[in-house]
Design a protein around this motif. Structure first.
Motif, PDB file in Angstrom:
ATOM      1  N   GLN A 112       0.834  -1.208   0.000  1.00 19.53           N
ATOM      2  CA  GLN A 112       0.000   0.000   0.000  1.00 19.53           C
ATOM      3  C   GLN A 112       0.870   1.260   0.000  1.00 19.53           C
ATOM      4  O   GLN A 112       0.579   2.229  -0.700  1.00 19.53           O
ATOM      5  CB  GLN A 112      -0.920   0.012   1.219  1.00 19.53           C
ATOM      6  N   GLU A 115       2.338   1.727  -3.432  1.00 22.29           N
ATOM      7  CA  GLU A 115       1.322   2.194  -4.373  1.00 22.29           C
ATOM      8  C   GLU A 115       1.062   3.691  -4.187  1.00 22.29           C
ATOM      9  O   GLU A 115       0.994   4.438  -5.162  1.00 22.29           O
ATOM     10  CB  GLU A 115       0.027   1.413  -4.181  1.00 22.29           C
ATOM     11  N   LYS A 116       0.948   4.133  -2.942  1.00 21.65           N
ATOM     12  CA  LYS A 116       0.745   5.560  -2.671  1.00 21.65           C
ATOM     13  C   LYS A 116       1.934   6.379  -3.165  1.00 21.65           C
ATOM     14  O   LYS A 116       1.765   7.449  -3.736  1.00 21.65           O
ATOM     15  CB  LYS A 116       0.533   5.795  -1.171  1.00 21.65           C
ATOM     16  N   ASN A 117       3.129   5.867  -2.940  1.00 23.10           N
ATOM     17  CA  ASN A 117       4.328   6.571  -3.391  1.00 23.10           C
ATOM     18  C   ASN A 117       4.365   6.661  -4.909  1.00 23.10           C
ATOM     19  O   ASN A 117       4.709   7.701  -5.464  1.00 23.10           O
ATOM     20  CB  ASN A 117       5.585   5.885  -2.855  1.00 23.10           C
ATOM     21  N   LYS A 119       1.788   6.663  -6.947  1.00 26.26           N
ATOM     22  CA  LYS A 119       0.773   7.628  -7.368  1.00 26.26           C
ATOM     23  C   LYS A 119       1.270   9.049  -7.152  1.00 26.26           C
ATOM     24  O   LYS A 119       1.051   9.933  -7.977  1.00 26.26           O
ATOM     25  CB  LYS A 119      -0.534   7.403  -6.610  1.00 26.26           C
TER      26      LYS A 119
END
Length: 140
Positions: A112, A115-117, A119
Motif C-alpha cells: 500500500q 502504491e501511494k508513493n 501515485k
C-alpha cells in the motif's frame, strides 16, 4: 528574510491485528520458558504488538524486511521441535514479530505504501520537487 521549510508528510500509523497479537504473546511466553529465540529488538517488537500499539511506516517496513530475510527457513524450522519439546529459536523469533499474520499484514501494508508513493510520483512532473524538499522564502 525568514526561510521556512514545508513540513514532510505526516507519518502514518497502523495497529497490529489479533493474529499478530496472539503470535507475539505466545512467543514472549515461549522465550521466557525455553530461554531462546529472538533478539532484544524482537522482544520489544512483540511487546508493542501485544499492547496493540500504533506501528509507524518505518516499523512496518522493518517488520517486512525481517520476514523477507527469514522466510527462506520457514519450511525447515516452523513446525520443528527441539529436544525439550519446545519450538525452535527460529519459530520463537518469527512469532515475536507477529508470526504468519505479521508477515501477511506487513507485506500488504508495504505494498500500500509503495502504491501511494507511485501515485504521488506520477502526480508530480520531473521538474517538481517533493513538498518536503521545497523551501519557501517569506519577507518579514
Amino acid at each position: 528574510m525568514q526561510l521556512f521549510k514545508v513540513a514532510a508528510r505526516k507519518k502514518k500509523m497502523a495497529r497490529p491485528n489479533e493474529g499478530m497479537k496472539a503470535a507475539a504473546k505466545r512467543a514472549l511466553a515461549q522465550r521466557a520458558e525455553y530461554g531462546r529465540g529472538g533478539t532484544r529488538t524482537g522482544a520489544i517488537r512483540a511487546r508493542q504488538i501485544v499492547a496493540g500499539e500504533n506501528l509507524s511506516d518505518s516499523t512496518i517496513k522493518r517488520m517486512y524486511s525481517f520476514f523477507s530475510r527469514h522466510s527462506n527457513n520457514k519450511a525447515k524450522f516452523y513446525d520443528k521441535k527441539e529436544n525439550d519439546g519446545g519450538p525452535t529459536a527460529w519459530r520463537i523469533a518469527w512469532d515475536l514479530w507477529g508470526g504468519n499474520a505479521g508477515f501477511t499484514w506487513s507485506k500488504s501494508k508495504v505494498a500500500q505504501m509503495q502504491e501511494k508513493n507511485n501515485k504521488f510520483q506520477e502526480a508530480i512532473t520531473p521538474n517538481e520537487k517533493h513538498p518536503s524538499e521545497v523551501s519557501m522564502e517569506f519577507k518579514s
